[in-house]
Design a protein around this motif. Sequence first.
Motif, PDB file in Angstrom:
ATOM      1  N   PRO A  12       0.823  -1.212   0.000  1.00  0.00           N
ATOM      2  CA  PRO A  12       0.000   0.000   0.000  1.00  0.00           C
ATOM      3  C   PRO A  12       0.855   1.258   0.000  1.00  0.00           C
ATOM      4  CG  PRO A  12      -0.828  -1.584   1.603  1.00  0.00           C
ATOM      5  CD  PRO A  12       0.480  -2.121   1.108  1.00  0.00           C
ATOM      6  N   ALA A  13       0.497   2.193  -0.872  1.00  0.00           N
ATOM      7  CA  ALA A  13       1.263   3.437  -0.980  1.00  0.00           C
ATOM      8  C   ALA A  13       0.607   4.589  -0.234  1.00  0.00           C
ATOM      9  CB  ALA A  13       1.440   3.812  -2.448  1.00  0.00           C
ATOM     10  N   SER A  14      -0.677   4.431   0.090  1.00  0.00           N
ATOM     11  CA  SER A  14      -1.407   5.472   0.819  1.00  0.00           C
ATOM     12  C   SER A  14      -2.473   4.811   1.682  1.00  0.00           C
ATOM     13  CB  SER A  14      -2.056   6.461  -0.153  1.00  0.00           C
ATOM     14  OG  SER A  14      -3.042   5.808  -0.932  1.00  0.00           O
ATOM     15  N   PHE A  15      -3.088   5.587   2.563  1.00  0.00           N
ATOM     16  CA  PHE A  15      -4.102   5.029   3.452  1.00  0.00           C
ATOM     17  C   PHE A  15      -5.261   4.401   2.678  1.00  0.00           C
ATOM     18  CE2 PHE A  15      -2.631   7.943   7.057  1.00  0.00           C
ATOM     19  CZ  PHE A  15      -2.073   6.896   7.761  1.00  0.00           C
ATOM     20  N   LYS A  16      -5.597   4.959   1.522  1.00  0.00           N
ATOM     21  CA  LYS A  16      -6.735   4.413   0.754  1.00  0.00           C
ATOM     22  C   LYS A  16      -6.435   3.021   0.194  1.00  0.00           C
ATOM     23  CE  LYS A  16      -5.554   6.738  -3.615  1.00  0.00           C
ATOM     24  NZ  LYS A  16      -5.140   5.511  -4.306  1.00  0.00           N
ATOM     25  N   ASP A  17      -5.164   2.668   0.125  1.00  0.00           N
ATOM     26  CA  ASP A  17      -4.787   1.340  -0.379  1.00  0.00           C
ATOM     27  C   ASP A  17      -4.783   0.269   0.710  1.00  0.00           C
ATOM     28  OD1 ASP A  17      -4.290   2.490  -2.910  1.00  0.00           O
ATOM     29  OD2 ASP A  17      -2.246   3.019  -2.318  1.00  0.00           O
ATOM     30  N   VAL A  18      -4.879   0.678   1.958  1.00  0.00           N
ATOM     31  CA  VAL A  18      -4.800  -0.277   3.072  1.00  0.00           C
ATOM     32  C   VAL A  18      -6.115  -1.057   3.179  1.00  0.00           C
ATOM     33  CG1 VAL A  18      -4.504  -0.559   5.568  1.00  0.00           C
ATOM     34  CG2 VAL A  18      -3.168   1.172   4.321  1.00  0.00           C
ATOM     35  N   VAL A  19      -6.011  -2.365   3.226  1.00  0.00           N
ATOM     36  CA  VAL A  19      -7.190  -3.236   3.278  1.00  0.00           C
ATOM     37  C   VAL A  19      -7.341  -3.866   4.659  1.00  0.00           C
ATOM     38  CG1 VAL A  19      -8.278  -5.314   2.307  1.00  0.00           C
ATOM     39  CG2 VAL A  19      -6.985  -3.764   0.819  1.00  0.00           C
ATOM     40  N   GLY A  20      -8.554  -3.820   5.196  1.00  0.00           N
ATOM     41  CA  GLY A  20      -8.865  -4.562   6.416  1.00  0.00           C
ATOM     42  C   GLY A  20      -8.448  -3.939   7.728  1.00  0.00           C
ATOM     43  N   GLN A  21      -7.919  -2.710   7.692  1.00  0.00           N
ATOM     44  CA  GLN A  21      -7.489  -2.055   8.942  1.00  0.00           C
ATOM     45  C   GLN A  21      -8.137  -0.672   9.069  1.00  0.00           C
ATOM     46  OE1 GLN A  21      -6.010  -4.051  10.821  1.00  0.00           O
ATOM     47  NE2 GLN A  21      -5.115  -5.542   9.425  1.00  0.00           N
ATOM     48  N   ASP A  22      -9.412  -0.597   8.744  1.00  0.00           N
ATOM     49  CA  ASP A  22     -10.113   0.695   8.749  1.00  0.00           C
ATOM     50  C   ASP A  22     -10.070   1.375  10.112  1.00  0.00           C
ATOM     51  OD1 ASP A  22     -10.701   0.225   6.143  1.00  0.00           O
ATOM     52  OD2 ASP A  22     -12.817  -0.230   6.432  1.00  0.00           O
ATOM     53  N   HIS A  23     -10.137   0.575  11.179  1.00  0.00           N
ATOM     54  CA  HIS A  23     -10.150   1.159  12.528  1.00  0.00           C
ATOM     55  C   HIS A  23      -8.841   1.866  12.837  1.00  0.00           C
ATOM     56  CE1 HIS A  23      -8.188  -2.702  12.849  1.00  0.00           C
ATOM     57  NE2 HIS A  23      -7.809  -2.464  14.084  1.00  0.00           N
ATOM     58  N   VAL A  24      -7.747   1.337  12.326  1.00  0.00           N
ATOM     59  CA  VAL A  24      -6.435   1.959  12.533  1.00  0.00           C
ATOM     60  C   VAL A  24      -6.291   3.192  11.645  1.00  0.00           C
ATOM     61  CG1 VAL A  24      -3.934   1.658  12.348  1.00  0.00           C
ATOM     62  CG2 VAL A  24      -5.360  -0.228  13.171  1.00  0.00           C
ATOM     63  N   VAL A  25      -6.639   3.038  10.375  1.00  0.00           N
ATOM     64  CA  VAL A  25      -6.498   4.134   9.414  1.00  0.00           C
ATOM     65  C   VAL A  25      -7.315   5.354   9.830  1.00  0.00           C
ATOM     66  CG1 VAL A  25      -7.036   4.862   7.050  1.00  0.00           C
ATOM     67  CG2 VAL A  25      -5.910   2.662   7.456  1.00  0.00           C
ATOM     68  N   LYS A  26      -8.561   5.139  10.241  1.00  0.00           N
ATOM     69  CA  LYS A  26      -9.424   6.260  10.630  1.00  0.00           C
ATOM     70  C   LYS A  26      -8.865   6.998  11.840  1.00  0.00           C
ATOM     71  CE  LYS A  26     -13.758   4.450   8.738  1.00  0.00           C
ATOM     72  NZ  LYS A  26     -15.112   3.894   9.054  1.00  0.00           N
ATOM     73  N   ALA A  27      -8.335   6.238  12.796  1.00  0.00           N
ATOM     74  CA  ALA A  27      -7.776   6.859  13.997  1.00  0.00           C
ATOM     75  C   ALA A  27      -6.543   7.694  13.662  1.00  0.00           C
ATOM     76  CB  ALA A  27      -7.433   5.798  15.029  1.00  0.00           C
ATOM     77  N   LEU A  28      -5.682   7.164  12.817  1.00  0.00           N
ATOM     78  CA  LEU A  28      -4.470   7.892  12.443  1.00  0.00           C
ATOM     79  C   LEU A  28      -4.797   9.125  11.603  1.00  0.00           C
ATOM     80  CD1 LEU A  28      -2.056   4.928  11.574  1.00  0.00           C
ATOM     81  CD2 LEU A  28      -2.173   6.258  13.690  1.00  0.00           C
ATOM     82  N   GLN A  29      -5.746   8.985  10.683  1.00  0.00           N
ATOM     83  CA  GLN A  29      -6.149  10.131   9.874  1.00  0.00           C
ATOM     84  C   GLN A  29      -6.786  11.212  10.742  1.00  0.00           C
ATOM     85  OE1 GLN A  29      -8.588   8.044   6.915  1.00  0.00           O
ATOM     86  NE2 GLN A  29      -7.076   8.526   5.336  1.00  0.00           N
ATOM     87  N   GLY A  30      -7.550  10.771  11.752  1.00  0.00           N
ATOM     88  CA  GLY A  30      -8.156  11.729  12.673  1.00  0.00           C
ATOM     89  C   GLY A  30      -7.109  12.511  13.447  1.00  0.00           C
ATOM     90  N   ALA A  31      -6.071  11.805  13.891  1.00  0.00           N
ATOM     91  CA  ALA A  31      -4.989  12.468  14.630  1.00  0.00           C
ATOM     92  C   ALA A  31      -4.272  13.482  13.744  1.00  0.00           C
ATOM     93  CB  ALA A  31      -4.004  11.429  15.151  1.00  0.00           C
ATOM     94  N   LEU A  32      -4.057  13.119  12.490  1.00  0.00           N
ATOM     95  CA  LEU A  32      -3.412  14.037  11.552  1.00  0.00           C
ATOM     96  C   LEU A  32      -4.275  15.271  11.302  1.00  0.00           C
ATOM     97  CD1 LEU A  32      -2.118  11.387   8.982  1.00  0.00           C
ATOM     98  CD2 LEU A  32      -0.670  12.854  10.387  1.00  0.00           C
ATOM     99  N   LYS A  33      -5.572  15.052  11.140  1.00  0.00           N
ATOM    100  CA  LYS A  33      -6.491  16.158  10.865  1.00  0.00           C
ATOM    101  C   LYS A  33      -6.569  17.129  12.028  1.00  0.00           C
ATOM    102  CE  LYS A  33     -11.255  17.086   9.430  1.00  0.00           C
ATOM    103  NZ  LYS A  33     -12.577  16.476   9.083  1.00  0.00           N
ATOM    104  N   GLU A  34      -6.583  16.581  13.244  1.00  0.00           N
ATOM    105  CA  GLU A  34      -6.691  17.422  14.443  1.00  0.00           C
ATOM    106  C   GLU A  34      -5.349  17.972  14.887  1.00  0.00           C
ATOM    107  OE1 GLU A  34      -9.530  18.300  15.806  1.00  0.00           O
ATOM    108  OE2 GLU A  34     -10.621  17.121  14.298  1.00  0.00           O
ATOM    109  N   GLY A  35      -4.262  17.489  14.274  1.00  0.00           N
ATOM    110  CA  GLY A  35      -2.938  17.969  14.635  1.00  0.00           C
ATOM    111  C   GLY A  35      -2.471  17.520  16.004  1.00  0.00           C
ATOM    112  N   ASN A  36      -2.965  16.353  16.446  1.00  0.00           N
ATOM    113  CA  ASN A  36      -2.566  15.861  17.774  1.00  0.00           C
ATOM    114  C   ASN A  36      -1.897  14.487  17.710  1.00  0.00           C
ATOM    115  OD1 ASN A  36      -4.775  14.346  17.119  1.00  0.00           O
ATOM    116  ND2 ASN A  36      -5.858  14.632  19.055  1.00  0.00           N
ATOM    117  N   ALA A  37      -1.029  14.316  16.716  1.00  0.00           N
ATOM    118  CA  ALA A  37      -0.270  13.063  16.621  1.00  0.00           C
ATOM    119  C   ALA A  37       0.617  12.893  17.851  1.00  0.00           C
ATOM    120  CB  ALA A  37       0.582  13.059  15.356  1.00  0.00           C
ATOM    121  N   GLN A  38       0.728  11.656  18.323  1.00  0.00           N
ATOM    122  CA  GLN A  38       1.528  11.356  19.512  1.00  0.00           C
ATOM    123  C   GLN A  38       2.997  11.141  19.143  1.00  0.00           C
ATOM    124  OE1 GLN A  38      -0.220  11.350  22.614  1.00  0.00           O
ATOM    125  NE2 GLN A  38      -1.669  12.224  21.148  1.00  0.00           N
ATOM    126  N   HIS A  39       3.834  11.087  20.157  1.00  0.00           N
ATOM    127  CA  HIS A  39       5.266  10.885  19.887  1.00  0.00           C
ATOM    128  C   HIS A  39       5.635   9.415  19.781  1.00  0.00           C
ATOM    129  CE1 HIS A  39       5.274  10.233  24.266  1.00  0.00           C
ATOM    130  NE2 HIS A  39       6.374   9.531  24.058  1.00  0.00           N
TER     131      HIS A  39
END
Length: 342
Positions: A12-39
């Motif tokens: 997979p080259a981007s989040f849209k290519d990731v299969v079967g891990q929607d719960h992980v992808v949505k959480a990470l995209q949410g963190a990026l959107k809100e600007g609160n990525a963890q260390h």
Amino acid sequence: MAELALYRKYRPASFKDVVGQDHVVKALQGALKEGNAQHAYLFFGSRGTGKTSVARIFGRELGASEADIHEIDAATYTGVDNIRALREEAAVMPFESKVKVYIVDEVHMLSKGAFNAFLKLLEEPPSHVTFILATTELEKVPDTIQSRCQVFTFKKPTAKALAETVTAVAKAEGFTIEKASAELIALLADGSFRDSQSILQKILSASSDKKVSIEEVVLVTGAPRSEIIERIIAGLNIGKADGALTAVGEAVKAASDMAVLLMILIDRVRMLLMLRYAPALGAEMIADLTDTDQKFLTDLAKDAASKINSETLRKLLVANIETTRSPVPQLPLELAIMELAV
């Protein structure tokens, strides 16, 4: 195809290519959107589920260039000195990005001393660094490390998702593949995208006509012929050992892999029982089998005199576990058949 492994070529080259891990992808995209990525993040899941691929994608989404994404294999980077060197390296500013990302694969392989040293790094990380740890054995990662990371569990992909991916990759390589072939490859991959594509690559390399048949999958993987599996199940169905044991003997002569045979046998018996006790779910499970295999299992599920039940499946599961340590690979299955025929 020989120049680059399929699992790398179609990673997979981007989040849209990731299969079967929607719960992980949505959480990470949410963190990026809100600007609160963890260390620090900890990705847990069985092999080939996409942990490292998602880590790379996330690293790029955080703004790190390829030059500032560093991958470390903890299996060969286990000591305290290694982590001390990592601490010094992490303190250095990124080469060409605003952030540096360290992906530490198989992190559970770190020594106790290395974990202690790494803990100090996680407690006071450089502001420009994000750590993404990956492991297949979460229980071996100290609680002190886990508590300082945001933990995500990667699910095993379904057989359907694996079969769809196998079909798509085969098509991209210029091959057509039968549904039953993709389903068998998915079963043999045991929940791993990487393994499914590794198996597919062997089969494509051996194919001469750009069409992947079930016979080719059986030949390359050492899987038993469908007819062998059906004869074993038919013997179990009537409680007669002779026919089932003869079929096992033929599989041995054909050099079939006993572990693979048992995996398929367990899968088919499970489908049969689902057809009997949960017909709608069972029908969904057999949808990608050949018409002949579907009819065979459906007819047996309706057989009121069938000797196949939950105990059948239980004994096959035990045989599967014992096969790997048996001096005679087929012996655990033969014993299970004898016991079920009594």
